[in-house]
Design an enzyme around this catalytic site. Structure first.
Site, PDB file in Angstrom:
ATOM      1  N   GLY A  31      10.733  -2.531  -1.347  1.00 26.48           N
ATOM      2  CA  GLY A  31      10.246  -1.210  -0.924  1.00 26.48           C
ATOM      3  C   GLY A  31      11.180  -0.644   0.135  1.00 26.48           C
ATOM      4  O   GLY A  31      10.761   0.060   1.050  1.00 26.48           O
ATOM      5  N   GLY A  88      11.459   3.229   1.344  1.00 24.08           N
ATOM      6  CA  GLY A  88      10.360   3.937   2.019  1.00 24.08           C
ATOM      7  C   GLY A  88      10.663   4.231   3.478  1.00 24.08           C
ATOM      8  O   GLY A  88      11.750   3.919   3.982  1.00 24.08           O
ATOM      9  N   GLN A  89       9.671   4.807   4.148  1.00 23.28           N
ATOM     10  CA  GLN A  89       9.852   5.258   5.544  1.00 23.28           C
ATOM     11  C   GLN A  89      10.320   4.121   6.450  1.00 23.28           C
ATOM     12  O   GLN A  89      11.246   4.284   7.233  1.00 23.28           O
ATOM     13  CB  GLN A  89       8.531   5.843   6.074  1.00 23.28           C
ATOM     14  CG  GLN A  89       8.668   6.490   7.447  1.00 23.28           C
ATOM     15  CD  GLN A  89       7.331   6.714   8.151  1.00 23.28           C
ATOM     16  OE1 GLN A  89       6.310   6.140   7.746  1.00 23.28           O
ATOM     17  NE2 GLN A  89       7.327   7.521   9.187  1.00 23.28           N
ATOM     18  N   ASP A 135      14.008  -1.776  -4.699  1.00 21.46           N
ATOM     19  CA  ASP A 135      13.001  -0.729  -4.864  1.00 21.46           C
ATOM     20  C   ASP A 135      12.960  -0.364  -6.340  1.00 21.46           C
ATOM     21  O   ASP A 135      13.794  -0.836  -7.118  1.00 21.46           O
ATOM     22  CB  ASP A 135      13.348   0.508  -4.000  1.00 21.46           C
ATOM     23  CG  ASP A 135      12.067   1.207  -3.525  1.00 21.46           C
ATOM     24  OD1 ASP A 135      11.146   1.384  -4.365  1.00 21.46           O
ATOM     25  OD2 ASP A 135      11.962   1.548  -2.340  1.00 21.46           O
ATOM     26  N   ASP A 157      10.414  -4.215  -9.468  1.00 24.70           N
ATOM     27  CA  ASP A 157       8.986  -3.925  -9.345  1.00 24.70           C
ATOM     28  C   ASP A 157       8.354  -5.224  -8.841  1.00 24.70           C
ATOM     29  O   ASP A 157       8.394  -6.251  -9.529  1.00 24.70           O
ATOM     30  CB  ASP A 157       8.433  -3.543 -10.726  1.00 24.70           C
ATOM     31  CG  ASP A 157       6.929  -3.336 -10.701  1.00 24.70           C
ATOM     32  OD1 ASP A 157       6.305  -3.561  -9.643  1.00 24.70           O
ATOM     33  OD2 ASP A 157       6.380  -2.966 -11.755  1.00 24.70           O
ATOM     34  N   TYR A 211      -6.791   1.308   0.881  1.00 25.52           N
ATOM     35  CA  TYR A 211      -5.628   0.809   1.627  1.00 25.52           C
ATOM     36  C   TYR A 211      -6.082  -0.146   2.734  1.00 25.52           C
ATOM     37  O   TYR A 211      -5.571  -1.274   2.863  1.00 25.52           O
ATOM     38  CB  TYR A 211      -4.886   2.018   2.204  1.00 25.52           C
ATOM     39  CG  TYR A 211      -3.751   1.712   3.149  1.00 25.52           C
ATOM     40  CD1 TYR A 211      -2.616   1.037   2.729  1.00 25.52           C
ATOM     41  CD2 TYR A 211      -3.796   2.168   4.470  1.00 25.52           C
ATOM     42  CE1 TYR A 211      -1.569   0.808   3.607  1.00 25.52           C
ATOM     43  CE2 TYR A 211      -2.750   1.942   5.349  1.00 25.52           C
ATOM     44  CZ  TYR A 211      -1.643   1.253   4.910  1.00 25.52           C
ATOM     45  OH  TYR A 211      -0.605   1.030   5.778  1.00 25.52           O
ATOM     46  N   LYS A 262      -5.435  -4.121   3.139  1.00 24.34           N
ATOM     47  CA  LYS A 262      -4.746  -4.695   4.305  1.00 24.34           C
ATOM     48  C   LYS A 262      -5.618  -5.772   4.964  1.00 24.34           C
ATOM     49  O   LYS A 262      -5.116  -6.814   5.390  1.00 24.34           O
ATOM     50  CB  LYS A 262      -4.384  -3.598   5.316  1.00 24.34           C
ATOM     51  CG  LYS A 262      -3.248  -2.693   4.855  1.00 24.34           C
ATOM     52  CD  LYS A 262      -1.948  -3.455   4.725  1.00 24.34           C
ATOM     53  CE  LYS A 262      -0.801  -2.622   4.214  1.00 24.34           C
ATOM     54  NZ  LYS A 262       0.406  -3.393   3.890  1.00 24.34           N
TER      55      LYS A 262
HETATM   56  C1  AKB Z   1      -1.314   5.729   6.911  1.00 22.75           C
HETATM   57  O1  AKB Z   1      -1.540   6.784   7.537  1.00 22.75           O
HETATM   58  O2  AKB Z   1      -1.881   5.417   5.868  1.00 22.75           O
HETATM   59  C2  AKB Z   1      -0.313   4.763   7.496  1.00 22.75           C
HETATM   60  C3  AKB Z   1      -0.960   3.724   8.342  1.00 22.75           C
HETATM   61  C4  AKB Z   1      -1.597   4.092   9.613  1.00 22.75           C
HETATM   62  O3  AKB Z   1      -0.954   2.582   7.989  1.00 22.75           O
HETATM   63  N1  AKB Z   1       0.673   5.478   8.253  1.00 22.75           N
END
Ligand code: AKB
Length: 313
Positions: free
Chosen positions: A12, A15-16, A38, A54, A144, A148
């Site tokens: 990845g 990415g940022q 990536d 991938d 998300y 996590k």
């Molecule tokens: C998001 O906004 O989803 C991310 C994070 C805080 O993990 N930047």
């Protein structure tokens, strides 16, 4: 501390975080020892070996690891909070199976060290919002955040069960000028600088008093490299460490930008991301990171705004 024999794989890397991390690690290890992977090419990392990969393809991942003799993997491929809500099943698949594939490689001793980022998204609406402790109620309300939180438990489990050397940080929102964010709830704090310089105005998708923890990308990259290089016995938390960053609201950052660009005007039009932001902490307690491996951030709101505007201008 930086063993030139080590070979780094960043998954990845486009990415940022990936772009800036690859650039910093290249300074330490040499570009040829930092492999950028990536799903599509990354023109700004043209000095690094590139692998189209991938992370969900475990065999392809193993082939890349063997081909380059990879020792350390930084796994950054993920769907973030906003895009994750729009594509929940894929977010879960990418965020979890990608992690399993990398942890299995470490368990099978193909690699020696893993970095995997967690986030303030592990916290939820029932978490204490101010100075959120390392250990507290965690009921994340985004896919998300759920991925996590589960990922943190899996990291700790692989460490306890198989001795996998996995290290992790709970990033606040990240703000940098070298790379663009994508799909997060904290992205406004990067967009605002581009719009302030280009159009002198910005319509924010969060309300004016929404306080969130944020961090300058330089601090985040330094924290990442530091935790990956401290002796293993200092890394007492194998889930993920809180990082505090800087807490501010859209109104506060706009006021700071106005000191440099007096004509700048901000308006507010909250969308679905407001609810996500409202479920997250306003500020974070990072005392474990300070105590265990000596973490100390450099930036505050004033220096962050100054640095962003100078570099983007
Ligand atoms: C998001 O906004 O989803 C991310 C994070 C805080 O993990 N930047």
């Amino acid at each position: 501390m930086y063993n030139k024999e080590d070979k780094i794989l960043i998954i990845g890397a486009g990415g940022q975080i990936g772009i800036e991390l690859a650039q910093e690690l290249s300074l330490l290890y040499g570009s040829s020892n930092v492999i950028a992977a990536d799903v599509k090419p990354i023109p700004v990392l043209s000095n690094n070996p590139f692998e189209k990969l991938d992370v969900l393809d475990k065999d392809a991942l193993l082939n890349v690891v063997k081909k380059h003799g990879v020792s350390h993997v930084y796994l950054l491929a993920a769907l973030l909070s906003a895009t994750g809500e729009q594509n929940p099943m894929f977010a879960w698949k990418l965020n979890m199976e990608g992690l399993f594939n990398v942890l299995e490689l470490a368990k099978e001793k193909h690699i020696t060290k893993v970095y995997w980022p967690s986030s303030i998204a592990v916290f939820g609406p029932t978490t204490p919002k101010v100075n959120t402790p390392q250990y507290t109620v965690m009921e994340p309300s985004t896919i998300y955040g759920i991925s996590k939180q589960a990922g943190e438990r899996w990291c700790e489990w692989y460490h306890n069960k198989f001795g996998v050397d996995v290290r992790s940080l709970r990033y606040p929102g990240l703000i940098g000028w070298k790379s663009a964010p994508g799909g997060g709830t904290t992205d406004y704090a990067v967009h605002i600088f581009h719009e302030a310089l280009k159009n002198k105005s910005y319509e924010c998708f969060l309300s004016e008093n929404t306080a969130l923890p944020m961090m300058h990308m330089e601090d985040a990259i330094r924290a990442t490299i530091e935790i990956m290089h401290v002796p293993a016995e200092n890394v007492k938390i194998r889930g993920s460490y809180n990082l505090a960053g800087i807490s501010f609201t859209p109104k506060e950052i706009a006021e700071e930008i106005k000191k440099h660009i007096p004509e700048f005007n901000i308006t507010y039009k909250p969308d679905f991301r407001q609810q996500i932001a409202d479920s997250w902490p306003q500020s974070i307690d990072e005392s474990y990171a300070q105590k265990d491996w000596g973490w100390k951030q450099n930036y505050n709101l004033i220096t962050l705004v100054d640095n962003m505007l100078q570099n983007l201008a």
